[in-house]
Design an enzyme around this catalytic site. Structure first.
Site, PDB file in Angstrom:
ATOM      1  N   ASN A   1       9.275   3.513  -4.063  1.00 45.48           N
ATOM      2  CA  ASN A   1       9.487   2.476  -3.428  1.00 45.48           C
ATOM      3  C   ASN A   1       9.518   0.769  -4.973  1.00 45.48           C
ATOM      4  O   ASN A   1       9.070   0.029  -5.098  1.00 45.48           O
ATOM      5  CB  ASN A   1       8.173   2.237  -2.649  1.00 45.48           C
ATOM      6  CG  ASN A   1       8.222   2.740  -0.738  1.00 45.48           C
ATOM      7  OD1 ASN A   1       9.839   2.694  -1.107  1.00 45.48           O
ATOM      8  ND2 ASN A   1       7.288   3.535  -0.822  1.00 45.48           N
TER       9      ASN A   1
ATOM     10  N   CYS B   1       0.635  -1.385   0.096  1.00 49.30           N
ATOM     11  CA  CYS B   1      -0.078   0.299  -0.424  1.00 49.30           C
ATOM     12  C   CYS B   1       0.843   1.059  -0.470  1.00 49.30           C
ATOM     13  O   CYS B   1       0.226   2.365   0.130  1.00 49.30           O
ATOM     14  CB  CYS B   1      -0.773   0.259   1.161  1.00 49.30           C
ATOM     15  SG  CYS B   1      -2.353  -1.561   0.777  1.00 49.30           S
ATOM     16  N   ASP B   2       2.196   1.025  -0.561  1.00 50.98           N
ATOM     17  CA  ASP B   2       2.674   2.719  -0.692  1.00 50.98           C
ATOM     18  C   ASP B   2       3.444   2.611  -2.198  1.00 50.98           C
ATOM     19  O   ASP B   2       5.018   2.538  -1.742  1.00 50.98           O
ATOM     20  CB  ASP B   2       3.292   2.504   0.894  1.00 50.98           C
ATOM     21  CG  ASP B   2       4.445   4.353   0.766  1.00 50.98           C
ATOM     22  OD1 ASP B   2       4.037   4.894  -0.115  1.00 50.98           O
ATOM     23  OD2 ASP B   2       5.424   3.502   1.522  1.00 50.98           O
ATOM     24  N   PRO B   3       2.364   2.765  -2.918  1.00 51.85           N
ATOM     25  CA  PRO B   3       3.252   2.378  -4.399  1.00 51.85           C
ATOM     26  C   PRO B   3       4.368   3.197  -5.079  1.00 51.85           C
ATOM     27  O   PRO B   3       3.957   3.807  -6.068  1.00 51.85           O
ATOM     28  CB  PRO B   3       2.425   1.804  -5.283  1.00 51.85           C
ATOM     29  CG  PRO B   3       0.869   2.242  -4.635  1.00 51.85           C
ATOM     30  CD  PRO B   3       1.661   2.222  -2.930  1.00 51.85           C
TER      31      PRO B   3
END
Length: 71
Positions: free
Chosen positions: A51, A45-47
């Protein structure tokens, strides 16, 4: 954690210098996220771009799909 080198997924010039087609990256990222959601039931959930780094496989200077290039 480990340090990994590679251009961010939004750095098109560096990606093209690696000889990688940006459309292939878009297809791979889309398939990866679809697999996470629909097969495994969770998603990273941190795309953001920091990252998502782009690298070729160590055995190939031009491939991102590994042994199967018809991804």
């Amino acid at each position: 954690m480990e340090f990994v080198e590679g251009p961010q997924v939004n750095d098109l010039k560096s990606i093209q210098k690696l000889g990688i087609n940006p459309h292939d990256i878009a297809r791979l990222v889309s398939r990866t996220y679809a697999e996470m959601m629909f097969k495994h039931g969770f998603v990273h959930c941190d795309p953001h771009a920091a990252n998502l780094l782009v690298r070729t496989f160590p055995s190939s200077k031009s491939g991102i799909f590994g042994m199967t290039s018809n991804c």
